[in-house]
Write a protein that holds these residues in place. Structure first.
Motif, PDB file in Angstrom:
ATOM      1  N   THR A 147      -5.554 -39.866  -1.909  1.00  0.00           N
ATOM      2  CA  THR A 147      -4.890 -38.873  -2.759  1.00  0.00           C
ATOM      3  C   THR A 147      -3.426 -38.735  -2.359  1.00  0.00           C
ATOM      4  O   THR A 147      -2.541 -38.657  -3.227  1.00  0.00           O
ATOM      5  N   ALA A 148      -3.138 -38.749  -1.066  1.00  0.00           N
ATOM      6  CA  ALA A 148      -1.756 -38.681  -0.592  1.00  0.00           C
ATOM      7  C   ALA A 148      -0.972 -39.914  -1.035  1.00  0.00           C
ATOM      8  O   ALA A 148       0.204 -39.809  -1.422  1.00  0.00           O
ATOM      9  N   ILE A 149      -1.602 -41.066  -1.013  1.00  0.00           N
ATOM     10  CA  ILE A 149      -0.947 -42.297  -1.463  1.00  0.00           C
ATOM     11  C   ILE A 149      -0.643 -42.214  -2.957  1.00  0.00           C
ATOM     12  O   ILE A 149       0.458 -42.566  -3.401  1.00  0.00           O
ATOM     13  N   ALA A 150      -1.596 -41.724  -3.735  1.00  0.00           N
ATOM     14  CA  ALA A 150      -1.383 -41.591  -5.183  1.00  0.00           C
ATOM     15  C   ALA A 150      -0.268 -40.598  -5.477  1.00  0.00           C
ATOM     16  O   ALA A 150       0.584 -40.844  -6.340  1.00  0.00           O
ATOM     17  N   ALA A 151      -0.253 -39.487  -4.758  1.00  0.00           N
ATOM     18  CA  ALA A 151       0.802 -38.483  -4.967  1.00  0.00           C
ATOM     19  C   ALA A 151       2.167 -39.071  -4.631  1.00  0.00           C
ATOM     20  O   ALA A 151       3.133 -38.903  -5.387  1.00  0.00           O
ATOM     21  N   GLU A 152       2.246 -39.782  -3.513  1.00  0.00           N
ATOM     22  CA  GLU A 152       3.510 -40.425  -3.147  1.00  0.00           C
ATOM     23  C   GLU A 152       3.917 -41.433  -4.213  1.00  0.00           C
ATOM     24  O   GLU A 152       5.087 -41.508  -4.612  1.00  0.00           O
ATOM     25  N   GLY A 153       2.958 -42.193  -4.717  1.00  0.00           N
ATOM     26  CA  GLY A 153       3.245 -43.173  -5.754  1.00  0.00           C
ATOM     27  C   GLY A 153       3.783 -42.537  -7.028  1.00  0.00           C
ATOM     28  O   GLY A 153       4.756 -43.025  -7.617  1.00  0.00           O
TER      29      GLY A 153
END
Length: 187
Positions: free
Chosen positions: A59-65
């Motif tokens: 989820t953190a990776i998706a938000a950063e993306g």
């Protein structure tokens, strides 16, 4: 005495970077918090302090993306440019791109993710509004779906090497620049 450092520095960033490397080579299914901790040189429990679990990390990776995508789209000058920036983002951040659009991997109600998604959606809508100002009869919702579908489909096919034989030596960005003209002649 252990040769592991007691303090890591920016462990959150180190875990994110290692996760992006794993996803780029093995996909999201290859991700393990225990393996990421080993790569970062910390205890196997350390990543949980930042991400709680694998879903939290993804989820953190998706938000950063989505944040990176919003930034990439913010400077778009028209539909073609927005599409090119979208595909360029996917090519430069393939691991983010894989995770961002896999809702089954994410916490849909995560505030950071919903905020970042809203930012990237707004940036795309703003790029459409440049080309089709309000009141000109263009259904911006449908235009957004069409543009997003075109750019996302092209990026997905490109990353999967499905266009290799069709593109030859052509620059994918130049090919993509021509595609919206087929759908939106005034773009």
């Amino acid at each position: 005495m252990s040769d592991r450092p007691y303090h890591h520095g920016d462990l959150r960033r180190a875990i994110l970077a290692a996760a992006l490397d794993v996803i780029a080579t093995d996909g999201p299914s290859g991700l393990s918090l225990r393996d990421l901790a080993r790569r970062a040189g910390v205890s196997h429990a350390a990543p949980a302090h930042h991400f709680r679990d694998r879903t939290g990390l993804l989820t953190a990776i998706a938000a950063e993306g989505h944040g990176l995508l919003a930034t990439a789209l913010a400077e778009a000058t028209d539909l073609r440019d927005a599409g090119v920036r979208y595909v360029r983002f996917a090519r430069e951040h393939p691991a983010h791109f894989q995770v961002m659009f896999s809702p089954e991997l994410l916490r849909a109600d995560d505030l950071e993710l919903t905020t970042a998604r809203a930012l990237s959606a707004t940036a795309l809508t703003d790029a459409i509004a440049i080309t089709a100002p309000a009141g000109d009869g263009t259904d911006t919702r449908l235009a957004r779906i069409a543009v997003w579908s075109l750019a996302h489909g092209f990026a997905t096919l490109l990353l999967g090497h499905n266009l290799d034989g069709l593109l030859g030596d052509e620059d994918p960005e130049e090919v993509l620049r021509a595609l919206p003209m087929m759908l939106f002649p005034s773009a």
